[in-house]
Design a protein around this motif. Sequence first.
Motif, PDB file in Angstrom:
ATOM      1  N   THR A   5       0.841  -1.201   0.000  1.00 17.96           N
ATOM      2  CA  THR A   5       0.000   0.000   0.000  1.00 17.96           C
ATOM      3  C   THR A   5       0.875   1.250   0.000  1.00 17.96           C
ATOM      4  OG1 THR A   5      -1.714  -1.181   1.204  1.00 17.96           O
ATOM      5  CG2 THR A   5      -1.854   1.214   1.206  1.00 17.96           C
ATOM      6  N   ILE A   6       1.922   1.220   0.803  1.00 17.15           N
ATOM      7  CA  ILE A   6       2.848   2.360   0.868  1.00 17.15           C
ATOM      8  C   ILE A   6       3.553   2.530  -0.475  1.00 17.15           C
ATOM      9  CG2 ILE A   6       4.983   3.219   1.920  1.00 17.15           C
ATOM     10  CD1 ILE A   6       4.015   1.865   4.536  1.00 17.15           C
ATOM     11  N   LEU A   7       4.015   1.436  -1.061  1.00 19.25           N
ATOM     12  CA  LEU A   7       4.691   1.500  -2.356  1.00 19.25           C
ATOM     13  C   LEU A   7       3.768   2.030  -3.451  1.00 19.25           C
ATOM     14  CD1 LEU A   7       6.821  -1.757  -2.348  1.00 19.25           C
ATOM     15  CD2 LEU A   7       7.640   0.591  -2.228  1.00 19.25           C
ATOM     16  N   ILE A   8       2.541   1.575  -3.447  1.00 23.58           N
ATOM     17  CA  ILE A   8       1.572   2.059  -4.441  1.00 23.58           C
ATOM     18  C   ILE A   8       1.327   3.549  -4.258  1.00 23.58           C
ATOM     19  CG2 ILE A   8      -0.848   1.934  -5.162  1.00 23.58           C
ATOM     20  CD1 ILE A   8      -0.646  -1.127  -4.651  1.00 23.58           C
ATOM     21  N   SER A   9       1.211   3.997  -3.013  1.00 22.34           N
ATOM     22  CA  SER A   9       1.007   5.429  -2.738  1.00 22.34           C
ATOM     23  C   SER A   9       2.206   6.244  -3.203  1.00 22.34           C
ATOM     24  CB  SER A   9       0.780   5.654  -1.244  1.00 22.34           C
ATOM     25  OG  SER A   9      -0.414   5.045  -0.839  1.00 22.34           O
ATOM     26  N   MET A  10       3.406   5.724  -2.946  1.00 21.79           N
ATOM     27  CA  MET A  10       4.615   6.438  -3.366  1.00 21.79           C
ATOM     28  C   MET A  10       4.712   6.505  -4.892  1.00 21.79           C
ATOM     29  SD  MET A  10       7.371   5.054  -0.554  1.00 21.79           S
ATOM     30  CE  MET A  10       8.756   5.675  -1.454  1.00 21.79           C
ATOM     31  N   LEU A  11       4.410   5.402  -5.541  1.00 21.76           N
ATOM     32  CA  LEU A  11       4.442   5.366  -6.995  1.00 21.76           C
ATOM     33  C   LEU A  11       3.423   6.340  -7.592  1.00 21.76           C
ATOM     34  CD1 LEU A  11       5.582   4.163  -9.573  1.00 21.76           C
ATOM     35  CD2 LEU A  11       3.901   2.334  -9.387  1.00 21.76           C
ATOM     36  N   ALA A  12       2.245   6.379  -7.018  1.00 22.60           N
ATOM     37  CA  ALA A  12       1.212   7.309  -7.490  1.00 22.60           C
ATOM     38  C   ALA A  12       1.684   8.754  -7.339  1.00 22.60           C
ATOM     39  CB  ALA A  12      -0.094   7.079  -6.734  1.00 22.60           C
ATOM     40  N   ALA A  13       2.339   9.061  -6.213  1.00 23.12           N
ATOM     41  CA  ALA A  13       2.840  10.419  -5.989  1.00 23.12           C
ATOM     42  C   ALA A  13       3.921  10.775  -7.002  1.00 23.12           C
ATOM     43  CB  ALA A  13       3.374  10.548  -4.569  1.00 23.12           C
ATOM     44  N   ILE A  14       4.824   9.833  -7.268  1.00 25.54           N
ATOM     45  CA  ILE A  14       5.899  10.080  -8.237  1.00 25.54           C
ATOM     46  C   ILE A  14       5.324  10.307  -9.627  1.00 25.54           C
ATOM     47  CG2 ILE A  14       7.834   8.966  -9.439  1.00 25.54           C
ATOM     48  CD1 ILE A  14       8.487   7.632  -6.687  1.00 25.54           C
ATOM     49  N   LEU A  15       4.385   9.485 -10.025  1.00 23.90           N
ATOM     50  CA  LEU A  15       3.770   9.643 -11.342  1.00 23.90           C
ATOM     51  C   LEU A  15       3.008  10.954 -11.450  1.00 23.90           C
ATOM     52  CD1 LEU A  15       2.563   5.998 -12.055  1.00 23.90           C
ATOM     53  CD2 LEU A  15       4.477   7.213 -13.107  1.00 23.90           C
ATOM     54  N   SER A  16       2.395  11.371 -10.373  1.00 17.23           N
ATOM     55  CA  SER A  16       1.659  12.628 -10.362  1.00 17.23           C
ATOM     56  C   SER A  16       2.607  13.805 -10.575  1.00 17.23           C
ATOM     57  CB  SER A  16       0.908  12.777  -9.036  1.00 17.23           C
ATOM     58  OG  SER A  16       0.315  14.042  -8.956  1.00 17.23           O
ATOM     59  N   VAL A  17       3.743  13.790  -9.885  1.00 20.96           N
ATOM     60  CA  VAL A  17       4.736  14.857 -10.033  1.00 20.96           C
ATOM     61  C   VAL A  17       5.308  14.841 -11.451  1.00 20.96           C
ATOM     62  CG1 VAL A  17       7.018  15.640  -9.287  1.00 20.96           C
ATOM     63  CG2 VAL A  17       5.308  15.001  -7.592  1.00 20.96           C
ATOM     64  N   ALA A  18       5.623  13.655 -11.966  1.00 24.89           N
ATOM     65  CA  ALA A  18       6.161  13.540 -13.318  1.00 24.89           C
ATOM     66  C   ALA A  18       5.153  14.066 -14.342  1.00 24.89           C
ATOM     67  CB  ALA A  18       6.525  12.092 -13.632  1.00 24.89           C
ATOM     68  N   GLY A  19       3.899  13.752 -14.164  1.00 26.85           N
ATOM     69  CA  GLY A  19       2.859  14.242 -15.069  1.00 26.85           C
ATOM     70  C   GLY A  19       2.728  15.751 -15.003  1.00 26.85           C
ATOM     71  N   ALA A  20       2.810  16.307 -13.807  1.00 28.07           N
ATOM     72  CA  ALA A  20       2.719  17.759 -13.646  1.00 28.07           C
ATOM     73  C   ALA A  20       3.902  18.439 -14.319  1.00 28.07           C
ATOM     74  CB  ALA A  20       2.656  18.124 -12.169  1.00 28.07           C
ATOM     75  N   ARG A  21       5.110  17.860 -14.180  1.00 30.87           N
ATOM     76  CA  ARG A  21       6.288  18.451 -14.817  1.00 30.87           C
ATOM     77  C   ARG A  21       6.176  18.383 -16.329  1.00 30.87           C
ATOM     78  NH1 ARG A  21      10.820  16.276 -10.724  1.00 30.87           N
ATOM     79  NH2 ARG A  21      10.491  17.878  -9.150  1.00 30.87           N
ATOM     80  N   ALA A  22       5.683  17.279 -16.851  1.00 24.60           N
ATOM     81  CA  ALA A  22       5.504  17.165 -18.304  1.00 24.60           C
ATOM     82  C   ALA A  22       4.510  18.202 -18.795  1.00 24.60           C
ATOM     83  CB  ALA A  22       5.037  15.756 -18.668  1.00 24.60           C
ATOM     84  N   GLN A  23       3.467  18.435 -18.024  1.00 20.84           N
ATOM     85  CA  GLN A  23       2.468  19.429 -18.408  1.00 20.84           C
ATOM     86  C   GLN A  23       3.074  20.830 -18.353  1.00 20.84           C
ATOM     87  OE1 GLN A  23      -1.016  19.518 -15.881  1.00 20.84           O
ATOM     88  NE2 GLN A  23      -2.298  19.938 -17.647  1.00 20.84           N
ATOM     89  N   ASP A  24       3.945  21.086 -17.345  1.00 15.99           N
ATOM     90  CA  ASP A  24       4.612  22.373 -17.231  1.00 15.99           C
ATOM     91  C   ASP A  24       5.507  22.647 -18.432  1.00 15.99           C
ATOM     92  OD1 ASP A  24       3.415  22.764 -14.786  1.00 15.99           O
ATOM     93  OD2 ASP A  24       5.198  22.277 -13.608  1.00 15.99           O
ATOM     94  N   ALA A  25       5.998  21.582 -19.073  1.00 16.81           N
ATOM     95  CA  ALA A  25       6.895  21.736 -20.209  1.00 16.81           C
ATOM     96  C   ALA A  25       6.184  22.327 -21.417  1.00 16.81           C
ATOM     97  CB  ALA A  25       7.510  20.384 -20.571  1.00 16.81           C
ATOM     98  N   GLY A  26       4.887  22.253 -21.464  1.00 16.91           N
ATOM     99  CA  GLY A  26       4.129  22.826 -22.564  1.00 16.91           C
ATOM    100  C   GLY A  26       3.926  21.852 -23.701  1.00 16.91           C
ATOM    101  N   ASP A  27       3.096  22.257 -24.608  1.00 14.64           N
ATOM    102  CA  ASP A  27       2.705  21.459 -25.760  1.00 14.64           C
ATOM    103  C   ASP A  27       3.206  22.172 -27.012  1.00 14.64           C
ATOM    104  OD1 ASP A  27       1.361  20.299 -27.905  1.00 14.64           O
ATOM    105  OD2 ASP A  27      -0.591  20.284 -26.908  1.00 14.64           O
ATOM    106  N   ALA A  28       4.213  21.587 -27.651  1.00 13.90           N
ATOM    107  CA  ALA A  28       4.822  22.216 -28.820  1.00 13.90           C
ATOM    108  C   ALA A  28       3.831  22.403 -29.963  1.00 13.90           C
ATOM    109  CB  ALA A  28       6.028  21.404 -29.280  1.00 13.90           C
ATOM    110  N   LYS A  29       2.918  21.456 -30.135  1.00 14.41           N
ATOM    111  CA  LYS A  29       1.905  21.584 -31.205  1.00 14.41           C
ATOM    112  C   LYS A  29       1.018  22.798 -30.954  1.00 14.41           C
ATOM    113  CE  LYS A  29       1.500  18.527 -34.542  1.00 14.41           C
ATOM    114  NZ  LYS A  29       2.078  18.901 -35.819  1.00 14.41           N
ATOM    115  N   ALA A  30       0.576  22.952 -29.698  1.00 18.03           N
ATOM    116  CA  ALA A  30      -0.230  24.127 -29.345  1.00 18.03           C
ATOM    117  C   ALA A  30       0.608  25.399 -29.472  1.00 18.03           C
ATOM    118  CB  ALA A  30      -0.792  23.985 -27.933  1.00 18.03           C
ATOM    119  N   GLY A  31       1.891  25.289 -29.155  1.00 15.09           N
ATOM    120  CA  GLY A  31       2.790  26.429 -29.287  1.00 15.09           C
ATOM    121  C   GLY A  31       2.984  26.859 -30.724  1.00 15.09           C
ATOM    122  N   GLU A  32       2.927  25.900 -31.637  1.00 16.14           N
ATOM    123  CA  GLU A  32       3.027  26.218 -33.060  1.00 16.14           C
ATOM    124  C   GLU A  32       1.853  27.097 -33.495  1.00 16.14           C
ATOM    125  OE1 GLU A  32       3.717  23.904 -37.310  1.00 16.14           O
ATOM    126  OE2 GLU A  32       3.185  22.738 -35.539  1.00 16.14           O
TER     127      GLU A  32
END
Length: 128
Positions: A5-32
Amino acid sequence: MRYSTILISMLAAILSVAGARAQDAGDAKAGEVVFKKCSVCHVADTDKNKVGPSLFKLMGRTAGTHPGFAYSPAMKEAGAAGLVWDTASLRDYLHDPKAKVKGTKMAFAGLKDDKDITNLEAYLNQFK
């Protein structure tokens, strides 16, 4: 069970942060799409200047220094004073060019939407 349960919670938190960082990077297609507002005066995919300087390899460049472009005295002074294009300085400039570099000759009111600027940056970063 408790450790899983702890490992699953930690993994979910890591994936959430990674997803947020990817979103912060922006969308090049939209930027075009956002770049279409800029493309009347600028190019991003070549080193050739138009009415405005080329934005090819913009990040890390000192303001007012692209070869062969006749910058305003204000932009040259901003570069001489240490203005280097990075995420923060570009964001400030694009929000209100005339406030960031008083006396710039760029005739553009600016982009007010932070998401548009983030996407535009993602688009420009493709051309390094």
